[in-house]
Design a protein around this motif. Structure first.
Motif, PDB file in Angstrom:
ATOM      1  N   LEU A  52       0.864  -1.174   0.000  1.00  0.00           N
ATOM      2  CA  LEU A  52       0.000   0.000   0.000  1.00  0.00           C
ATOM      3  C   LEU A  52       0.908   1.233   0.000  1.00  0.00           C
ATOM      4  O   LEU A  52       1.609   1.508   0.981  1.00  0.00           O
ATOM      5  CB  LEU A  52      -0.908   0.004   1.226  1.00  0.00           C
ATOM      6  N   VAL A  53       0.929   1.963  -1.109  1.00  0.00           N
ATOM      7  CA  VAL A  53       1.809   3.124  -1.267  1.00  0.00           C
ATOM      8  C   VAL A  53       1.052   4.378  -0.841  1.00  0.00           C
ATOM      9  O   VAL A  53      -0.028   4.672  -1.366  1.00  0.00           O
ATOM     10  CB  VAL A  53       2.295   3.264  -2.720  1.00  0.00           C
ATOM     11  N   ILE A  54       1.617   5.106   0.110  1.00  0.00           N
ATOM     12  CA  ILE A  54       0.964   6.292   0.671  1.00  0.00           C
ATOM     13  C   ILE A  54       1.614   7.551   0.122  1.00  0.00           C
ATOM     14  O   ILE A  54       2.806   7.805   0.353  1.00  0.00           O
ATOM     15  CB  ILE A  54       1.066   6.290   2.211  1.00  0.00           C
ATOM     16  N   ALA A  89      -4.114  -1.167  11.731  1.00  0.00           N
ATOM     17  CA  ALA A  89      -4.007  -1.967  10.510  1.00  0.00           C
ATOM     18  C   ALA A  89      -5.238  -2.851  10.450  1.00  0.00           C
ATOM     19  O   ALA A  89      -5.449  -3.699  11.309  1.00  0.00           O
ATOM     20  CB  ALA A  89      -2.730  -2.791  10.524  1.00  0.00           C
ATOM     21  N   ARG A  90      -6.067  -2.664   9.441  1.00  0.00           N
ATOM     22  CA  ARG A  90      -7.339  -3.362   9.307  1.00  0.00           C
ATOM     23  C   ARG A  90      -7.483  -3.899   7.887  1.00  0.00           C
ATOM     24  O   ARG A  90      -6.891  -3.368   6.951  1.00  0.00           O
ATOM     25  CB  ARG A  90      -8.523  -2.417   9.601  1.00  0.00           C
ATOM     26  N   LEU A  91      -8.287  -4.919   7.715  1.00  0.00           N
ATOM     27  CA  LEU A  91      -8.574  -5.385   6.363  1.00  0.00           C
ATOM     28  C   LEU A  91      -9.081  -4.229   5.520  1.00  0.00           C
ATOM     29  O   LEU A  91      -8.617  -3.980   4.399  1.00  0.00           O
ATOM     30  CB  LEU A  91      -9.590  -6.527   6.388  1.00  0.00           C
ATOM     31  N   ARG A 101     -11.681   2.353   3.178  1.00  0.00           N
ATOM     32  CA  ARG A 101     -10.647   2.078   2.192  1.00  0.00           C
ATOM     33  C   ARG A 101     -10.031   0.704   2.453  1.00  0.00           C
ATOM     34  O   ARG A 101      -9.898   0.279   3.605  1.00  0.00           O
ATOM     35  CB  ARG A 101      -9.526   3.119   2.284  1.00  0.00           C
ATOM     36  N   ALA A 102      -9.621   0.028   1.388  1.00  0.00           N
ATOM     37  CA  ALA A 102      -8.859  -1.201   1.554  1.00  0.00           C
ATOM     38  C   ALA A 102      -7.526  -0.859   2.200  1.00  0.00           C
ATOM     39  O   ALA A 102      -6.901   0.149   1.874  1.00  0.00           O
ATOM     40  CB  ALA A 102      -8.634  -1.871   0.209  1.00  0.00           C
ATOM     41  N   ASP A 103      -7.070  -1.712   3.120  1.00  0.00           N
ATOM     42  CA  ASP A 103      -5.815  -1.451   3.829  1.00  0.00           C
ATOM     43  C   ASP A 103      -4.940  -2.704   3.763  1.00  0.00           C
ATOM     44  O   ASP A 103      -4.086  -2.824   2.884  1.00  0.00           O
ATOM     45  CB  ASP A 103      -6.121  -1.042   5.273  1.00  0.00           C
ATOM     46  N   ILE A 104      -5.138  -3.641   4.673  1.00  0.00           N
ATOM     47  CA  ILE A 104      -4.418  -4.908   4.576  1.00  0.00           C
ATOM     48  C   ILE A 104      -4.805  -5.610   3.279  1.00  0.00           C
ATOM     49  O   ILE A 104      -3.961  -6.187   2.592  1.00  0.00           O
ATOM     50  CB  ILE A 104      -4.729  -5.796   5.798  1.00  0.00           C
TER      51      ILE A 104
END
Length: 640
Positions: A52-54, A89-91, A101-104
């Motif tokens: 995941l690029v921030i 950190a969440r799914l 938003r999608a995370d994990i």
């Protein structure tokens, strides 16, 4: 239905983030020694193939560098779980605009609100380097959730929709499908909570404690060593992803527990396999170490004032602002921010409708009694004495910035009116009094109304002291009983507590898309109806079925919300549920919207100046992404 599918796919396209171009990953100085001696692979092999690029610049933040130790305080040993809250950190998780938003997960596909296809990131690994795959979801679903010894009450109730258990399948190593015949509009929110629903487990670690995967002789030795009676107790003790107190349990959070033994000083070090990197290729979190120290709750403000923390809000309350601001002005190396408070109320009293005493239960269940209690509170006096008049006076309802705010709900039965309160109590037949003016119950006992408190917030006890005087005017003696937080909750849940004082609803800013279940008797955590909540949460195994018309109506409205996709219909449901609460006074709110002090080191960057302090949704600091905070010229920590 077609219109709903189109709208949902549009929503999904807007909320799932576009993946930025993959930058060249940079090695962490913290793990440089381990990479050099071959005990840890280089960063290119540690992060997922599609991390995941921030893009911090796009978020209005600055890029930082790795290093430093963040100091924070908690008041109980079990509060090390705040690292799961703050790490967030969440799914799927909320962004700072409260969009999911999608995370994990790499992404998620939703069909008709009932079928959820979860796509994992290839190459994603647990903190010990083991691959994170659909096998971890399969282990939880087949061997934990549906194992009668580990889950004697059966699978979680929120995996059952309209009486049907979810169908969970695992097509390949990076895909999980969760499906119901009918929509489950709460599923994604459950995954994004401050205390989330963990639909997965580190199977490779936990299998050694499970009878399906470990031979009886080996398991017996482990049970004996752990000094527990059975393998299920051993497994449950090791399987504590939210408690976060097992250093051996692999994690996906930005920091992992590095404290080998229980002590007052807990260290959490950066996860070498964390899935997020910034747009320059620097692996998050920026901060190497979090030092969480356990101190007495009454010492947190003093230690913050003395400069012994870098980030602190928990344990600080409105009355601490003056001493914190003074310390800041006197040269303290910190600043005191005032964030908006997202809770529906700062202080709320919950008469227990499920109280075990039959005489008191009948009184508490009479809405005239609850209304009289509310009318007997001088909120203006409390506001001026404790909050310098800066809080908003009134009952518990949606806050002013919510589209469902209604002044009629705020002021319903919430204006100080002792004459009306006395009239209501007289109308109930509670006319007889003791020699010192206290009303008597129908069995002759004096009306000594016991309010139990966790004893953690001085302003709560100060507010109750003021209420003690005004309730005496209506013939009720308030008895305050401070207890340990866990003891308080257990007494409430078992029906032994007459009433308790706590915060209001966590989410005081509901939108039409917010599930309203916390307004219905679906959780024991709402102190007004613990037994009703238990009945719902266990599918009727324990607790009591709601037996009051208004509570039954709330249950029906919550069901109606779950079974409609019409936005206006959902808004109407919210308004009716809020009106019922205002009328029935299940939770007697006192004051809302008092600012939350947040102490921040002057060297710490990317902490928002203006923000919201809320438990759910928000996870306190979590939604503001602590893994993106960094220090100016951080001291580069050496790996131990």
């Amino acid at each position: 239905m077609f219109r709903f599918i189109c709208l949902f796919l549009i929503w999904l396209a807007l909320t799932l983030p576009a993946q930025a171009d993959m930058p060249e990953p940079q090695e962490s100085s913290f793990w440089q020694k381990e990479v050099g001696n071959g005990s840890l692979p280089p960063v290119q092999q540690r992060i997922p193939q599609e991390p995941l690029v921030i893009d911090l610049a796009a978020k209005g933040r600055t890029f930082g560098e790795q290093g430093g130790t963040l100091r924070t305080l908690v008041s109980r040993s079990k509060d090390v779980r705040q690292m799961v809250v703050y790490g967030y950190a969440r799914l799927v998780g909320y962004d700072q605009n409260y969009k999911l938003r999608a995370d994990i997960l790499r992404d998620i596909e939703v069909v008709e609100g009932r079928k959820f296809t979860l796509h994992l990131r290839k190459g994603h690994r647990w903190s010990d380097g083991h691959p994170f795959t659909s096998a971890d979801f399969e282990y939880y679903w087949k061997h934990v959730a549906q194992n009668t010894e580990l889950s004697p009450a059966g699978p979680p109730q929120h995996m059952i929709v309209d009486g049907v258990l979810a169908d969970v399948t695992f097509p390949d190593a990076h895909t999980v499908v969760v499906e119901w015949p009918t929509p489950n509009p709460q599923f994604l929110q459950l995954l994004a909570q401050a205390s989330p629903f963990f639909l997965y487990r580190p199977a490779h670690y936990l299998k050694q404690f499970h009878t399906d995967f470990t031979d009886a002789k080996t398991l017996k030795k482990a049970i004996k060593k752990a000094r527990v009676r059975a393998w299920a107790a051993l497994h449950n003790d090791r399987d504590n992803m939210y408690k976060f107190d097992n250093p051996d349990l692999p994690t996906l959070q930005p920091w992992m527990n590095a404290s080998g033994t229980k002590s007052s000083r807990n260290l959490f070090v950066r996860n070498p396999y964390y899935h997020r990197i910034d747009a320059k290729g620097v692996q998050l979190p920026y901060i190497d170490i979090v030092e969480m120290t356990i101190v007495g709750g009454g010492l947190i403000a003093a230690k913050a004032n003395a400069g012994e923390v870098d980030l602190q809000a928990r344990g600080l309350d409105f009355p601490d602002i003056s001493i914190l601001k003074k310390g800041e002005a006197d040269g303290g190396d910190y600043k005191t921010l005032l964030w908006a408070n997202g809770a529906a109320n700062q202080i709320a009293i919950y008469p227990n409708l499920n109280f075990a005493d039959p005489v008191w239960r009948e009184v508490i269940r009479d809405v005239r009694f609850r209304r009289a209690l509310s009318l007997g509170i001088d909120r203006r006096m409390i506001n001026r004495a404790l909050y310098f008049g800066l809080a908003k006076e009134g009952g518990m309802t949606a806050l002013a910035k919510s589209p469902f705010f209604d002044p009629a709900n705020l002021f319903s039965w919430s204006i100080y009116y002792p004459a009306k309160a006395n009239a209501l109590l007289n109308e109930m037949g509670l006319i007889e009094r003791t020699a010192d003016g206290i009303r008597k119950l129908h069995d002759g006992r004096p009306m000594e109304f016991v309010i139990e408190t966790a004893g953690e917030r001085q302003e709560v006890e100060n507010a109750l002291a003021i209420i003690t005087d005004t309730w005496r005017e209506i013939g009720i003696k308030l008895v305050m009983r401070p207890l340990d937080r866990d003891i308080l909750r257990n007494r409430v849940y078992s029906g032994l507590s007459m009433s308790a004082v706590w915060f209001g609803w966590d989410n005081g800013l509901p939108q039409a898309y917010t599930p309203p279940e916390y307004l219905a008797p679906t959780h024991q955590e709402f102190f007004a109806w613990p037994k009703w909540g238990q009945y719902y949460q266990t599918g009727g195994e324990v607790g009591e079925k709601p037996d009051m018309p208004e509570a039954q109506r709330l249950m029906q409205l919550s069901w109606d919300w779950d079974h409609t996709t019409d936005v206006e219909k959902r808004a109407e449901i919210w308004r009716e549920m809020l009106a019922i609460h205002a009328d029935q006074q299940y939770g007697i709110g006192i004051l809302a919207e008092a600012p939350q002090p947040v102490v921040v080191s002057k060297r710490l960057r990317n902490v928002p100046e203006v923000a919201k302090w809320a438990w759910d949704p928000g996870a306190h600091f979590g939604i503001h992404r602590v893994d993106e905070f960094y220090y100016d010229e951080p001291f580069q920590q050496l790996s131990q």
